[in-house]
Write a protein that holds these residues in place. Sequence first.
Motif, mmCIF file in Angstrom:
data_model
loop_
_atom_site.group_PDB
_atom_site.id
_atom_site.type_symbol
_atom_site.label_atom_id
_atom_site.label_comp_id
_atom_site.label_asym_id
_atom_site.label_seq_id
_atom_site.Cartn_x
_atom_site.Cartn_y
_atom_site.Cartn_z
ATOM 1 N N SER A 62 -4.418 -12.856 -8.473
ATOM 2 C CA SER A 62 -5.178 -11.637 -8.754
ATOM 3 C C SER A 62 -4.327 -10.373 -8.753
ATOM 4 O O SER A 62 -4.767 -9.340 -9.262
ATOM 5 C CB SER A 62 -6.314 -11.482 -7.745
ATOM 6 N N VAL A 63 -3.126 -10.441 -8.191
ATOM 7 C CA VAL A 63 -2.298 -9.232 -8.109
ATOM 8 C C VAL A 63 -0.989 -9.350 -8.875
ATOM 9 O O VAL A 63 -0.219 -8.382 -8.940
ATOM 10 C CB VAL A 63 -2.000 -8.849 -6.642
ATOM 11 N N LYS A 64 -0.719 -10.503 -9.443
ATOM 12 C CA LYS A 64 0.532 -10.702 -10.182
ATOM 13 C C LYS A 64 0.653 -9.690 -11.312
ATOM 14 O O LYS A 64 -0.307 -9.448 -12.048
ATOM 15 C CB LYS A 64 0.596 -12.119 -10.744
ATOM 16 N N GLY A 65 1.833 -9.099 -11.417
ATOM 17 C CA GLY A 65 2.073 -8.104 -12.453
ATOM 18 C C GLY A 65 1.631 -6.704 -12.069
ATOM 19 O O GLY A 65 1.943 -5.743 -12.777
ATOM 20 N N ARG A 66 0.911 -6.570 -10.971
ATOM 21 C CA ARG A 66 0.448 -5.244 -10.527
ATOM 22 C C ARG A 66 1.045 -4.851 -9.181
ATOM 23 O O ARG A 66 1.305 -3.671 -8.945
ATOM 24 C CB ARG A 66 -1.078 -5.232 -10.417
ATOM 25 N N PHE A 67 1.255 -5.808 -8.307
ATOM 26 C CA PHE A 67 1.768 -5.533 -6.960
ATOM 27 C C PHE A 67 3.197 -6.054 -6.847
ATOM 28 O O PHE A 67 3.558 -7.077 -7.431
ATOM 29 C CB PHE A 67 0.916 -6.238 -5.903
ATOM 30 N N THR A 68 3.988 -5.349 -6.037
ATOM 31 C CA THR A 68 5.365 -5.769 -5.774
ATOM 32 C C THR A 68 5.649 -5.669 -4.282
ATOM 33 O O THR A 68 5.448 -4.607 -3.676
ATOM 34 C CB THR A 68 6.373 -4.895 -6.535
ATOM 35 N N ILE A 69 6.115 -6.763 -3.718
ATOM 36 C CA ILE A 69 6.476 -6.788 -2.301
ATOM 37 C C ILE A 69 7.987 -6.679 -2.179
ATOM 38 O O ILE A 69 8.737 -7.238 -2.988
ATOM 39 C CB ILE A 69 5.953 -8.071 -1.618
ATOM 40 N N ALA A 70 8.437 -5.927 -1.170
ATOM 41 C CA ALA A 70 9.870 -5.764 -0.951
ATOM 42 C C ALA A 70 10.126 -5.552 0.532
ATOM 43 O O ALA A 70 9.301 -4.974 1.232
ATOM 44 C CB ALA A 70 10.397 -4.582 -1.763
ATOM 45 N N ARG A 71 11.283 -6.010 0.969
ATOM 46 C CA ARG A 71 11.630 -5.858 2.379
ATOM 47 C C ARG A 71 12.999 -5.212 2.504
ATOM 48 O O ARG A 71 13.858 -5.338 1.631
ATOM 49 C CB ARG A 71 11.620 -7.210 3.089
ATOM 50 N N ASP A 72 13.190 -4.530 3.604
ATOM 51 C CA ASP A 72 14.474 -3.917 3.925
ATOM 52 C C ASP A 72 14.845 -4.392 5.324
ATOM 53 O O ASP A 72 14.338 -3.865 6.312
ATOM 54 C CB ASP A 72 14.375 -2.392 3.859
ATOM 55 N N ASN A 73 15.692 -5.393 5.400
ATOM 56 C CA ASN A 73 16.012 -5.964 6.702
ATOM 57 C C ASN A 73 16.763 -4.989 7.597
ATOM 58 O O ASN A 73 16.613 -5.018 8.821
ATOM 59 C CB ASN A 73 16.829 -7.243 6.527
ATOM 60 N N ALA A 74 17.546 -4.104 6.990
ATOM 61 C CA ALA A 74 18.277 -3.123 7.796
ATOM 62 C C ALA A 74 17.324 -2.188 8.503
ATOM 63 O O ALA A 74 17.566 -1.744 9.624
ATOM 64 C CB ALA A 74 19.250 -2.358 6.916
ATOM 65 N N THR A 76 14.126 -3.036 8.977
ATOM 66 C CA THR A 76 13.022 -3.872 9.473
ATOM 67 C C THR A 76 11.688 -3.363 8.946
ATOM 68 O O THR A 76 10.744 -3.134 9.721
ATOM 69 C CB THR A 76 13.015 -3.954 11.007
ATOM 70 N N SER A 77 11.613 -3.173 7.635
ATOM 71 C CA SER A 77 10.380 -2.670 7.041
ATOM 72 C C SER A 77 9.984 -3.531 5.855
ATOM 73 O O SER A 77 10.799 -4.242 5.272
ATOM 74 C CB SER A 77 10.539 -1.220 6.606
ATOM 75 N N LEU A 78 8.710 -3.434 5.535
ATOM 76 C CA LEU A 78 8.124 -4.186 4.436
ATOM 77 C C LEU A 78 7.243 -3.252 3.638
ATOM 78 O O LEU A 78 6.475 -2.490 4.221
ATOM 79 C CB LEU A 78 7.289 -5.348 4.974
ATOM 80 N N ASP A 79 7.359 -3.290 2.324
ATOM 81 C CA ASP A 79 6.542 -2.438 1.464
ATOM 82 C C ASP A 79 5.701 -3.276 0.502
ATOM 83 O O ASP A 79 6.070 -4.405 0.165
ATOM 84 C CB ASP A 79 7.426 -1.497 0.637
ATOM 85 N N LEU A 80 4.610 -2.685 0.061
ATOM 86 C CA LEU A 80 3.794 -3.271 -0.989
ATOM 87 C C LEU A 80 3.448 -2.156 -1.968
ATOM 88 O O LEU A 80 2.666 -1.257 -1.636
ATOM 89 C CB LEU A 80 2.525 -3.907 -0.445
ATOM 90 N N GLN A 81 4.039 -2.201 -3.142
ATOM 91 C CA GLN A 81 3.726 -1.239 -4.184
ATOM 92 C C GLN A 81 2.565 -1.785 -4.995
ATOM 93 O O GLN A 81 2.652 -2.887 -5.546
ATOM 94 C CB GLN A 81 4.938 -1.004 -5.092
ATOM 95 N N MET A 82 1.483 -1.037 -5.059
ATOM 96 C CA MET A 82 0.282 -1.487 -5.746
ATOM 97 C C MET A 82 -0.004 -0.562 -6.917
ATOM 98 O O MET A 82 -0.243 0.633 -6.724
ATOM 99 C CB MET A 82 -0.900 -1.497 -4.775
ATOM 100 N N ASN A 83 0.048 -1.090 -8.107
ATOM 101 C CA ASN A 83 -0.202 -0.327 -9.326
ATOM 102 C C ASN A 83 -1.457 -0.844 -10.028
ATOM 103 O O ASN A 83 -1.898 -1.970 -9.795
ATOM 104 C CB ASN A 83 1.000 -0.426 -10.268
ATOM 105 N N ASN A 84 -1.984 -0.015 -10.904
ATOM 106 C CA ASN A 84 -3.171 -0.386 -11.675
ATOM 107 C C ASN A 84 -4.261 -0.963 -10.767
ATOM 108 O O ASN A 84 -4.805 -2.043 -11.014
ATOM 109 C CB ASN A 84 -2.798 -1.395 -12.764
ATOM 110 N N LEU A 85 -4.570 -0.234 -9.742
ATOM 111 C CA LEU A 85 -5.527 -0.711 -8.749
ATOM 112 C C LEU A 85 -6.930 -0.820 -9.340
ATOM 113 O O LEU A 85 -7.333 -0.010 -10.194
ATOM 114 C CB LEU A 85 -5.528 0.205 -7.538
ATOM 115 N N LYS A 86 -7.643 -1.818 -8.852
ATOM 116 C CA LYS A 86 -9.002 -2.095 -9.305
ATOM 117 C C LYS A 86 -9.959 -1.990 -8.127
ATOM 118 O O LYS A 86 -9.541 -2.167 -6.968
ATOM 119 C CB LYS A 86 -9.074 -3.492 -9.911
#
Length: 125
Positions: A62-74, A76-86
């Motif tokens: 349901s989120v493929k192509g709209r959401f992007t997950i990324a981590r920064d181990n240095a 110790t953070s995690l992000d979720l970019q959410m585009n074209n929200l429904k």
Amino acid sequence: HVQLVESGGGSVQPGGSLRLSCEAPGYTASAYCLAWFRQRLGQAREGVASIDSYNSTSYADSVKGRFTIARDNAKTSLDLQMNNLKPEDSAMYFCAARLARSLGPRPLRPSDFGYWGQGTQVTVS
């Protein structure tokens, strides 16, 4: 003990974007898989996206192509970019961690994750 703190939730109109962040200070980031889950009122918690220590990712259909997950181990953070929200993306979003380097065959199963944040609300309307 891993403590996770989410931020970045809020209200947005359909088609808009939000970026969620999760901070997890004081742990060996490379040893954990990280993920975002969401839960709508009265419904079961569902996996949104996950990422392992090798930066392999998995997304719910349901989120493929709209959401992007990324981590920064240095950091110790995690992000979720959410585009074209429904509107159906409206939910409480949770950051989670699992002591494992690889996602394995069930990358978005809530019961596999032992550490959880308190959640941040996302409303799309």
